[in-house]
Design an enzyme around this catalytic site. Structure first.
Site, PDB file in Angstrom:
ATOM      1  CE  LYS A 179      -3.646   2.383   2.508  1.00 49.58           C
ATOM      2  NZ  LYS A 179      -4.649   2.295   3.566  1.00 49.58           N
ATOM      3  CE  LYS A 235      -6.144   1.894  -0.708  1.00 44.69           C
ATOM      4  NZ  LYS A 235      -6.542   2.017   0.650  1.00 44.69           N
TER       5      LYS A 235
END
Ligand code: PBG
Length: 324
Positions: A195, A248
């Site tokens: 992330k 992400k």
């Protein structure tokens, strides 16, 4: 012009032929639909930066999820807006918290639906960081303890899957251990493994009221420049017991998705985040892009890069378009 032995255009001559040789197919079965639940009833409050996305009270969420299920969406991920925020984000691990209540209700209504809970503290803390803050610093190990409590509470409320999105070190192992200790050996962990500290989360933070009150998330989320480190993060999460790993955001990180796919034998999820959604929505509203075509192309690209699960605010639209 010389004789051409191979003419790639032969396989592009008609839609039927193109379909026959198509390498990637986006299907409703790939999609995870994010929803934002809030206290109260009859609440369906639009989020300005995410047109078509709402803060929903549980009764409205049931309605929304019912539509998603009818369209063939197999899974939803639930984010919560707590009644009160505090230093330690206590509503995150309260068995009567908004996400836990929503999970219980959705589980009874839609037993077949895969219920995913986002496991993080940032929506619940007064300072908006994803962990415990002491002297202006986000503390790793105390945060992990609270995240593990949150995951257990979510599993108890009916989550089939927990999705830690905090990026603290060692949280997957701690969550696995805590779940197992409470008998939740079958609860799946989908970790936000790679992330990145991304500006593309901007609209989400408006939606979740979770912008950090001071500083930023760069001391825990990854530097957008680092692809090798992403593989190390993924490797660690797999060793710690992650069942699915997520990259992400999605579109600016397709190379990372591909590298994870090629290096590990584990399902890869990609989060087509709020900023990616907002950009397309804004351009479509101006009449500058064809929303349907652009969304299907972008999501097919994410799948082609190697993601087998895609989290997207477009999930319902995509199901409708694919059915046309
Ligand atoms: C919480 C969380 C965030 C997103 C998912 N979980 C925001 C953040 O890290 O600031 C982003 C989702 C999106 O932008 O659509 N940690």
């Amino acid at each position: 012009m010389a004789e051409l032995l191979y003419r790639p255009r032969r396989l592009r001559r008609s839609e039927t032929i193109r379909r026959l040789v198509r390498e990637t197919a986006l299907t409703p079965a790939d999609l995870i639909y994010p929803i934002f639940v809030t206290h109260g009833s009859g609440v369906r409050e639009p989020i300005p930066s995410l047109p078509g996305v709402f803060h929903l009270s549980i009764d409205e969420a049931v309605q929304e999820v019912g539509e998603a299920v009818a369209l063939g969406i197999p899974a939803v991920i639930v984010f919560g807006l707590p009644a009160r925020k505090d230093e330690l984000g206590s509503e995150a691990y309260d068995d009567d918290g908004i996400v836990q209540r929503a999970l219980r209700e959705l589980k009874t209504r839609f037993p077949e639906l895969v219920l995913i809970a986002d496991t993080c503290l940032c929506q619940y803390t007064s300072h908006g960081h994803c962990g415990v803050v002491v002297s202006g610093e986000v503390q790793n190990d105390p945060s992990v303890e609270l995240l593990a409590r949150t995951a257990v509470s979510q599993a108890r409320a009916g989550a089939d899957m927990v999705a830690p999105s905090d990026m603290m070190d060692g949280r997957v192992a701690a969550i696995r251990q805590a779940l197992d200790a409470e008998g939740f050996t079958e609860t799946i962990i989908m970790s936000y493994a790679a992330k990145f500290a991304s500006a593309f989360y901007g609209p989400f933070r408006e939606a979740a009221h979770s912008a950090p009150a001071f500083g930023d998330r760069r001391s825990y989320q990854m530097d957008p420049a680092n692809g090798q480190e992403a593989l190390r993060e993924v490797e660690l999460d797999i060793e710690e017991g992650a069942d699915i790993v997520m990259v992400k955001p999605a579109l600016p990180y397709l190379d990372v998705i591909r590298a994870v796919r090629d290096n590990f034998n584990i399902p890869v999820a990609a989060y087509n985040v709020s900023g990616e959604y907002a950009m397309i929505k804004a351009a479509a509203q101006q009449g500058w892009l064809n929303e349907r075509e652009v969304v299907l192309e972008a999501l097919t690209g994410i799948k082609r890069a190697g993601a087998s699960l895609i989290l997207t605010y477009f999930a319902k639209d995509v199901c409708r378009w694919l059915a046309e």
